[in-house]
Structure formats: structure tokens, C-alpha cells
Enzyme design. Structure first.
Site, short mmCIF file in Angstrom:
data_model
loop_
_atom_site.label_atom_id
_atom_site.label_comp_id
_atom_site.label_asym_id
_atom_site.label_seq_id
_atom_site.Cartn_x
_atom_site.Cartn_y
_atom_site.Cartn_z
N GLU A 35 -3.45 7.53 -3.98
CA GLU A 35 -3.30 6.26 -3.27
C GLU A 35 -3.22 5.10 -4.26
O GLU A 35 -4.03 5.04 -5.19
CB GLU A 35 -4.51 6.09 -2.34
N TYR B 155 0.86 -1.18 0.00
CA TYR B 155 0.00 0.00 0.00
C TYR B 155 0.89 1.23 0.00
O TYR B 155 1.85 1.31 0.78
CB TYR B 155 -0.88 0.00 1.25
#
Lengths: 293, 379
Positions: free
Chosen positions: B187, B100
Site C-alpha cells: 500500500e 491512494y
């Protein structure tokens, strides 16, 4: 700091329509404006004060304490950095909708030069009976009267209404501190609370908050340590989550910064939270009386 | 402004971050054709919200026919309140590990914050809550930017040595994209390490700062549409911030703080606000446009006008409302309360032209507007 009559003020964007209107109002009220900035009109006079190309040029000729910006968003970053580098102790940034990355750069310049930024997106500061900096109706004596109550507000319009309600109930103000409706402001509610706590002319504080962010939660932590009473109203109880209610800072996302958590934090810190702004003067009077007893 | 995956990924690619080959489709037929070209693929719902996988909006297909039938199922689904109209048909990736990586505007540090987790994938938020060490964070100075040292430090000790240089490169590229796009949030979840040690962005979520749209004109047309009602769209086109709320007491006030407060006080006295609409700031001369939009909402049974002038002049705003009122002649009662800059002129104007006496106290005006609305709702 709290703006005083003796503080020297520079107005960036003094020659524009709003800059002119509010600079005249500030002068008439007692604020000491020593100059203005407009690169295209350097060397001229406007409202009886000299115009400089930059804040740095102004600082060489006319040292100043506070700069206030009437500057559109796209030019705000450069103007703010100029003021910080020119040595402004305080920079009042009225501009709304400055890109966030620009605001970050402004804060870096402020930290490097020890400048206190108020805003962005503030309506300014009023020291009733002395001076004001910004776009508040200081000159309306039904709204602001000299006194001993500090008012902190993210919103100019709500701050005006609350000051008026205090004045109607005989509670004049020592200072109105508009901290601004943006999410990334220089002087936060807790910073303003500390300033008013240190001010010998302030007996109690009204904290006028909004949903979104953690300004009220931080302020609650500090309020626990204060002897002066603090009362609060938080706007946005009825606002739906995930919607920007005009102020970029006033948004509840993923349950963070919502009304119940703010109210609970403030009440746990001994701050009385009013359901409507009109209840604030009464709550404050009770707290002031029990403090005096 | 939010950008869906199909709009965000090409932007990542522009900044040098690898993404799988993909085709945007709006029907089962288009999806089948795309899968023929791409081979084994993922069929992914395109909506500007998270948790698409959990909602069943992402399916793997090994044949074009399978891709077509997934597409038929996914198009028309509703995910997080959004109807699915588009799908992305994307080449499958050989996944060895899921990471992530994100960069956000952090209000506390007043600068960018890089977030990294070696536990990427669908449940990264939950994993981070259970184990705070699962999410690493590094504040970045906006003036110096993300450095290779900071990036290296973020991925240290996580058994990522084999791809360290590539990962650092990806992080630096993402930071360039974050700055270049005026992102509030950028993101990648998951950021994938493939079986042959390549780094690929399998998804991308991008939110661009609305205040920066004037210098992001190239990408703004690709932003996902906002979920707006017809009236909200109309207001937005006029440059007004209007939010429909479903109650019966219409609100016109100036300034965001005062408008939110007016809604709160309406609810406190037993009413329900019909809308958020502020005419302060730059919009304070648009009171007339504002009123006509607001009156198109059939749920409105009374109107509350609450002006407290600081920057905005109440006489200018009141004149706008009074003009519109006389022109539109609405069949609902209206209640005024006016304070601050220009109040004497504003109050005189309302009295003279509408024959209405503004309330001295805001609470009294709210109570009257709530009573009138409730009476008409119940009638």
C-alpha cells in the site's frame, strides 16, 4: 460432489511416508485408489497400484475422478495445476502453508478445468461406511458411523471431536466435509452446505466454523433457504484480535469476521449456535424432531 | 511479515517507484546530522502500525536543530502499542495532490485486487466509508496480471490526465513488486503528485506472506520484529505457535480449531485460558518442548490436555507430554481428555505412567481444570 466408493482416486505423493500411511488406510477403508504420482518412480508399483510421472500421464492410462495431494508447499502449485489439467473432478489439497499467490494460480487452473478444489489445508472428506479421502480417522468407528448428518468443518481436529460427539449420541454421518483452515479455499462452507442440502442421504447439517473471513455469514444467507436443519459451533470466541491462531484463515482484523457478527448472522438465519461442541447433538435432535413434526 | 516504511521503501525503489531521499536514525544526534545532509525534512516514527501521523509520530522540520528536537520527542513514544526506537529523516516533498494506491490478496475473488483513490492521505479509510466511490477497486487475474488498460480505467475521470502515463507506470511497477515480493498487502498512502507533476511514494506499508518466506530469504531479515513475549519468542524458535493470554488454565491441544475451541470452553465454564498452544500438524511430535515452555509461565495454575487425533496420533502426543511431565515434575494438577487416532494406547499410557484417569467427556475435563485453577488462584 460427495466422494463415493466407485470414485477413482489418484494419490499425488503416494510413495512418501504420510502418502503411504494414509493411502493404505484409505484402501483398507474402501476407497478406490487407481494410481499414484511420483516423477522419480514412474513405471513402478506401490501399494498395488501403478506410479505415474504426472497426473496427466495417469489420466491417459487410468482415468480418475479425485486426486489427493500429499505434496509439500513449495511443490503444491505445480502438482495441483497438473491434476486440474489432467481432468480431476475434485482435488483434495491437504497441504498447509502454500504461498497465497500460488493458491491463486491453483484456483485459476481449477476454474478453467472445472475442478472442485477442497482446501488447501483441509483434513479431507469422509463418507462413513464407504470411503474417505485425506487424513481423517475414518476407520475409528467411535468417531465416524454411517448415518444421515452432514458435518462441515474448517478444522480436522475439531471436526473429529464433533463427529465423535454426534456418534456418541446416536447421530451417524452421511458425509464429513473438511473445507480447510486457509483463507482462500476452493470449496467454501456455503458450497459444502449446498452439496449437503442436495444430498438425499442428509437430513441435517452441523456447521463447524471459525472466526475470520465471512464463510459463516455467507453460509447463514444460504441456510435461510434450507428446509434441513443446520446447527453450528464457531471456534475462536476467546481468541484475541489480530493474532493468527494457527490457521491462517482464523484471524479477526479491524473487527471483521469476529465471533459476535458470525453468531448473529447464523442465528438470524435460524441456525442454532452452540456454546460448546457437546451441545450440538442435542440441538440437532431438537431441530430434527420439530422438522419431522 | 510486516515491513516498516524504512524497509519497504527501498524495495519500491528497486521496482522503479520513486521515493524521497531518507536516512534512518535512532537518536536526536543522528537525526540532526541527517537533516544537515537532506535539508528541510519530515521526521517519521518507524513502527509497524498505521495512524502514525494522528498519534504525533510524524513532524516536519525546516532546520537540523528542529529535526533533532522532533526526533528527541518521537523516540520513546508508544504508537499502537509499539515503542518507537527508530525514525526516518526524509526530504520534504512539494505536494500538489495525494492519492491512494494498494494491491491486496482478496479472499472473495481468490486473486489480487487493486485499490485506488484520488483522496489519499490520513483519512482515506473514513473517506471510503462515507463515499464508496472514493475507493475504486479492480480484481486482477493472477495469470494475466495487471494490464495498462485496467490501470488506466481505474484512474479515468479524476482529472489525472496530466500524469496518466506516469501513474499507469507506477501501478504496473507496484504490481510487479506485489508479485515479486509475495505480498499480501502493498500500500502507498499517500502516493503524491508533486508541483512539477512527478509521482512519488511518500509512505509504504508492506505485508509479505509468511508461507512464502522460504523464497523471500533476501528480504526476510528486514521484516519488523513481531510483538512477542519472551516465552513466545522461545516457542517460535522451536517452531511452535504459542500465544500467551493471561489466564490461569494452561492448554495443550492439537490442531488450531480444537485449541481455539478448548479456550472457548474454558471461558464458557468460568475459567480463563493461559495460552494458545497447538501441537497438531507437523508439530505433533514436539509435545515435550511445548510443555516445558508452557510451564515457564508463572500464571498457570492447572493444565488441560485435550487431544483429538485425526492426522496427529494421540499416543505419540501423549507420550511426549507424559515424558515431559515426569521429567519436569510440575507442581500443578493436570487433566486429560483424549479421543481419535491412537486413543486406547494414549489413555492406557496416561493411566499407567501418571496414575491419572483421562476424562471421557471434554466438558468434564474442562470443568475440573477450571475448578482446580480457580481454587489455586483464590487460595
Amino acid at each position: 460432489m460427495i466422494p463415493r466408493k466407485h470414485h477413482k482416486i489418484l494419490v499425488q505423493g503416494i510413495t512418501g511416508k504420510q502418502g503411504t500411511f494414509w493411502s493404505e488406510a484409505m484402501q483398507a477403508y474402501g476407497s478406490t485408489i487407481i494410481g499414484g504420482v511420483n516423477p522419480r518412480k514412474a513405471g513402478q508399483q506401490h501399494l498395488g497400484v501403478p506410479i505415474f510421472a504426472t497426473a496427466k500421464d495417469a489420466a491417459k492410462e487410468q482415468p480418475f475422478d479425485i486426486s489427493v495431494m500429499f505434496i509439500p508447499p513449495a511443490m503444491a502449485k505445480d502438482a495441483a495445476i497438473d491434476a486440474c489439467e489432467a481432468g480431476a473432478k475434485m482435488l483434495v489439497c491437504l497441504t498447509e502453508h502454500i504461498p497465497a499467490h500460488d493458491v491463486m494460480e491453483m484456483h485459476v487452473a481449477a476454474a478453467a478445468n472445472n475442478t472442485q478444489i477442497v482446501g488447501p489445508n483441509t483434513a479431507g472428506l469422509v463418507t462413513p461406511g464407504e470411503c474417505f479421502v485425506g487424513i481423517m480417522p475414518a476407520f475409528n468407528d467411535r468417531v465416524f458411523k454411517p448415518g444421515r448428518i452432514g458435518v462441515i468443518s474448517r478444522s480436522g481436529s475439531l471436526g473429529t471431536l464433533i463427529s465423535l460427539m454426534l456418534t456418541q449420541q446416536g447421530l451417524g454421518q452421511s458425509a464429513f466435509y473438511g473445507v480447510g483452515g486457509d483463507p482462500m479455499i476452493g470449496t467454501t462452507s456455503v458450497d459444502a452446505l449446498k452439496i449437503l442440502n442436495d444430498d438425499p442421504g442428509t437430513d441435517g447439517v452441523v456447521l463447524c466454523g471459525e472466526i475470520g473471513g465471512n464463510a459463516e455469514e455467507d453460509a447463514a444467507e444460504f441456510a435461510k433457504t434450507m428446509k434441513k436443519p443446520v446447527v453450528s459451533f464457531i471456534a475462536g470466541r476467546q481468541s484475541p484480535p489480530d493474532k493468527k491462531m494457527g490457521h491462517a484463515g482464523a484471524i479477526v482484523s479491524g473487527g471483521k469476521g469476529d465471533y459476535p457478527s458470525k453468531r448473529a448472522a447464523l442465528e438470524a438465519a435460524g441456525v442454532a449456535v452452540a456454546d460448546t461442541p457437546s451441545a450440538l447433538p442435542g440441538l440437532l435432535k431438537e431441530r430434527l424432531a420439530s422438522n419431522a413434526a | 511479515m510486516n515491513f516498516e516504511e524504512h524497509a519497504a521503501k527501498p524495495l519500491l525503489k528497486k521496482y522503479g517507484i520513486a521515493v524521497p531521499e531518507s536516512v534512518l536514525a535512532t537518536s536526536a544526534g543522528e537525526a540532526t546530522a541527517a537533516a544537515k545532509k537532506i535539508g528541510p525534512c519530515a521526521v517519521k516514527a518507524q513502527v509497524p502500525t498505521g495512524k502514525r501521523g494522528k498519534a504525533g509520530g510524524i513532524k516536519l522540520a525546516s532546520t537540523p536543530d528542529e529535526a533533532g528536537s522532533h526526533a528527541a520527542n518521537i523516540i520513546g513514544m508508544t504508537i499502537g502499542g509499539w515503542p518507537v526506537e527508530k525514525i526516518l529523516v526524509e526530504a520534504q516533498t512539494n505536494i500538489a495532490r495525494e492519492l491512494y494506491l494498494a494491491i491486496v490478496n482478496d479472499n472473495a475473488t481468490k486473486g489480487p485486487m487493486v485499490l485506488f483513490s484520488h483522496m489519499g492521505g490520513m483519512d482515506v479509510e473514513e473517506a471510503a466509508e462515507e463515499d464508496p466511490n472514493a475507493m475504486r477497486k479492480a480484481p486482477v487475474s493472477i495469470t494475466t496480471g495487471l494490464t495498462a488498460d485496467i490501470a488506466r480505467d481505474l484512474i479515468k475521470g479524476l482529472d489525472l490526465e496530466a500524469v496518466e502515463d506516469q501513474l499507469v507506470e507506477t501501478m504496473l511497477s507496484l504490481y510487479q513488486a506485489f508479485r515479486g515480493l509475495d505480498a499480501e498487502l502493498l500500500e502507498i498512502n499517500p502516493l503524491v503528485i508533486t508541483g512539477d507533476n512527478k509521482i512519488i511514494a511518500l509512505d509504504c506499508k508492506l505485508t509479505v506472506d509468511d508461507s512464502a518466506s522460504y523464497r523471500q530469504e533476501e528480504i526476510t531479515p528486514q521484516a519488523a520484529p513481531e510483538k512477542l513475549t519472551e516465552l513466545e519468542k522461545k516457542a517460535a524458535a522451536e517452531g511452535l505457535k504459542y500465544i500467551e493470554l493471561g489466564g490461569s488454565v494452561g492448554v495443550i491441544a492439537n490442531g488450531a480449531g480444537l485449541t481455539m475451541t478448548t479456550m472457548d470452553v474454558i471461558a464458557f465454564y468460568g475459567g480463563e485460558p493461559a495460552n494458545f498452544l497447538e501441537v497438531g500438524g507437523e508439530a505433533y511430535t514436539k509435545a515435550k518442548t511445548a510443555l516445558s515452555i508452557l510451564l515457564e509461565n508463572p500464571n498457570i495454575k492447572s493444565l488441560l490436555v485435550n487431544f483429538c487425533g485425526a492426522f496427529a496420533r494421540t499416543d505419540v502426543m501423549a507420550e511426549g507430554v507424559v515424558n515431559a511431565w515426569q521429567e519436569l515434575k510440575p507442581d500443578i494438577p493436570v487433566f486429560f481428555t483424549i479421543h481419535g487416532t491412537g486413543e486406547d494406547e494414549a489413555i492406557a499410557l496416561v493411566k499407567e505412567r501418571l496414575g491419572i484417569e483421562p476424562f471421557e467427556l471434554m466438558d468434564d475435563a474442562v470443568k475440573a481444570a477450571v475448578a482446580a485453577a480457580n481454587e489455586r488462584v483464590n487460595a
